[in-house]
Design a protein around this motif. Structure first.
Motif, PDB file in Angstrom:
ATOM      1  N   ALA A  44     -10.387  14.316 -69.104  1.00 33.00           N
ATOM      2  CA  ALA A  44      -9.928  13.672 -68.079  1.00 33.00           C
ATOM      3  C   ALA A  44      -8.790  12.531 -68.513  1.00 33.00           C
ATOM      4  O   ALA A  44      -7.686  12.263 -68.091  1.00 33.00           O
ATOM      5  CB  ALA A  44     -11.225  12.715 -67.477  1.00 33.00           C
ATOM      6  N   GLY A  45      -9.049  11.778 -69.958  1.00 34.29           N
ATOM      7  CA  GLY A  45      -8.020  10.999 -70.436  1.00 34.29           C
ATOM      8  C   GLY A  45      -6.694  11.679 -70.682  1.00 34.29           C
ATOM      9  O   GLY A  45      -5.732  11.016 -70.487  1.00 34.29           O
ATOM     10  N   GLN A  46      -7.057  12.828 -71.501  1.00 29.34           N
ATOM     11  CA  GLN A  46      -5.766  13.522 -71.597  1.00 29.34           C
ATOM     12  C   GLN A  46      -5.009  14.010 -70.580  1.00 29.34           C
ATOM     13  O   GLN A  46      -3.792  14.062 -70.567  1.00 29.34           O
ATOM     14  CB  GLN A  46      -6.211  14.802 -72.710  1.00 29.34           C
ATOM     15  N   PRO A  83      -8.377  27.849 -66.025  1.00 27.42           N
ATOM     16  CA  PRO A  83      -8.419  26.426 -65.919  1.00 27.42           C
ATOM     17  C   PRO A  83     -10.000  25.699 -66.002  1.00 27.42           C
ATOM     18  O   PRO A  83     -10.633  26.486 -65.644  1.00 27.42           O
ATOM     19  CB  PRO A  83      -8.096  25.970 -64.564  1.00 27.42           C
ATOM     20  N   ILE A  84     -10.095  24.645 -66.987  1.00 26.85           N
ATOM     21  CA  ILE A  84     -11.533  24.224 -67.089  1.00 26.85           C
ATOM     22  C   ILE A  84     -11.565  22.829 -66.495  1.00 26.85           C
ATOM     23  O   ILE A  84     -12.537  22.201 -66.166  1.00 26.85           O
ATOM     24  CB  ILE A  84     -11.714  23.923 -68.628  1.00 26.85           C
ATOM     25  N   PHE A  85     -10.482  22.334 -65.954  1.00 28.25           N
ATOM     26  CA  PHE A  85     -10.475  21.013 -65.257  1.00 28.25           C
ATOM     27  C   PHE A  85      -9.284  20.825 -64.421  1.00 28.25           C
ATOM     28  O   PHE A  85      -8.048  21.460 -64.763  1.00 28.25           O
ATOM     29  CB  PHE A  85     -10.415  19.829 -66.465  1.00 28.25           C
ATOM     30  N   SER A  86      -9.266  20.101 -63.369  1.00 25.61           N
ATOM     31  CA  SER A  86      -8.382  20.018 -62.454  1.00 25.61           C
ATOM     32  C   SER A  86      -8.352  18.390 -62.034  1.00 25.61           C
ATOM     33  O   SER A  86      -9.171  17.898 -61.406  1.00 25.61           O
ATOM     34  CB  SER A  86      -8.283  20.877 -61.187  1.00 25.61           C
ATOM     35  N   LEU A  98      -9.069   4.266 -70.850  1.00 23.05           N
ATOM     36  CA  LEU A  98     -10.083   3.782 -70.139  1.00 23.05           C
ATOM     37  C   LEU A  98     -10.926   4.737 -69.208  1.00 23.05           C
ATOM     38  O   LEU A  98     -12.135   4.870 -68.892  1.00 23.05           O
ATOM     39  CB  LEU A  98      -9.712   2.753 -69.018  1.00 23.05           C
ATOM     40  N   ALA A  99     -10.112   5.798 -68.794  1.00 23.52           N
ATOM     41  CA  ALA A  99     -10.896   7.046 -68.181  1.00 23.52           C
ATOM     42  C   ALA A  99     -11.668   7.761 -69.357  1.00 23.52           C
ATOM     43  O   ALA A  99     -12.839   8.297 -68.897  1.00 23.52           O
ATOM     44  CB  ALA A  99      -9.649   7.904 -67.938  1.00 23.52           C
TER      45      ALA A  99
END
Length: 292
Positions: free
Chosen positions: A40-42, A100-103, A199-200
């Protein structure tokens, strides 16, 4: 800079491969897959690097699609959906092994004045004098399964000091509320967009476990299957990630093998800097059945 913090900052030093295309390194941290907060942060940082600094991110909404492989890097493709007069929107796909692993979708806004209010920070003791998580982990490690002990005691770049320490391994039901102070343990001279990306990253620590507390569940039980499903954040005010922040989380509901969690993050002066929401899978298998 402490080695653990330098390693963290290296993870947030994304390599730009092409316009709208970035690559970040992953890491193993004792879980079966890449830590969701890192992805999420990246992803947020990748999106922010395509936006003018005068437009800070004010919200993100994301879904975890597949477990991340910590043995290979993660590629982030940024879709520049819209650049408006006041708002900018970006969409990011995190890709490994061609899938995709994350969106994530993030929104940015030109700073402007407006009416304001915020919730009051809980009246809790400050971080000074509270026991840090390292000491608490040392007391619990002998009760963990052997395969988790090394990673459980690894030096961490983020320090946590619970206001009311909870036994994270106990099977006794507890109220679904957590209040913990946290900060990165060394000075971080980073721009505001990197501070928000960090922070994420931090916001995913312990959040899903809040919904487990009333049910006596924890991440180390062999018959518990857990994973983040989605993650949302709203950024309200500036902060420094190396200064103490209070993270209060609560869980109003669980059902259907899912747990819902909300969080509020405050500076020490009482300023609300971010709000968080996450739903997670918390599936309880019969004790004699596999978790996968």
């Amino acid at each position: 800079m402490k080695a653990s913090v330098q390693e963290l900052m290296n993870l947030f030093d994304l390599e730009q491969l092409e316009n709208n295309l970035f690559r970040g390194q992953s890491e193993a941290n004792g879980q079966r897959s890449v830590f969701g907060g890192l992805v999420a942060g990246q992803a947020l940082l990748a999106a922010s690097r395509t936006v003018d600094d005068a437009r800070p991110v004010h919200s993100l909404h994301a879904y975890f699609l597949r477990p991340g492989d910590f043995n290979v890097p993660i590629v982030y493709y940024v879709d520049r959906i819209r650049d408006g007069k006041s708002f900018t929107t970006r969409r990011v796909d995190a890709i490994q092994h061609g899938r995709p692993i994350f969106s994530l979708a993030a929104s940015y806004q030109v700073a402007e004045e407006g009416v304001s209010h915020q919730s009051v920070m809980p009246d809790v003791p400050g971080p000074e004098g509270l026991e840090n998580d390292e000491g608490i982990r040392m007391k619990l490690v002998d009760r963990l399964p052997e395969q988790f002990r090394k990673d459980f005691l690894t030096d961490r770049p983020v320090e946590f000091r619970p206001v009311t320490p909870k036994d994270s391994i106990s099977s006794e039901p507890q109220d679904p509320v957590r209040e913990v102070w946290f900060r990165v343990v060394d000075r971080v001279d980073a721009n505001p967009m990197t501070q928000r990306a960090l922070l994420a990253y931090c916001s995913d620590f312990g959040l899903m476990g809040t919904a487990m507390l009333p049910h006596g569940m924890n991440f180390w039980q062999p018959n518990v299957q857990c994973a983040s499903i989605d993650h949302a954040m709203w950024f309200h005010n500036d902060f420094r990630i190396d200064e103490w922040l209070l993270y209060r989380s609560d869980s109003p509901f669980s059902g259907g093998s899912r747990g819902l969690n909300f969080g509020s993050i405050y500076r020490q002066d009482g300023t609300l800097v971010a709000s968080v929401a996450q739903e997670g899978l918390m599936r309880l298998h019969p004790s004699d059945s596999p978790t996968e």
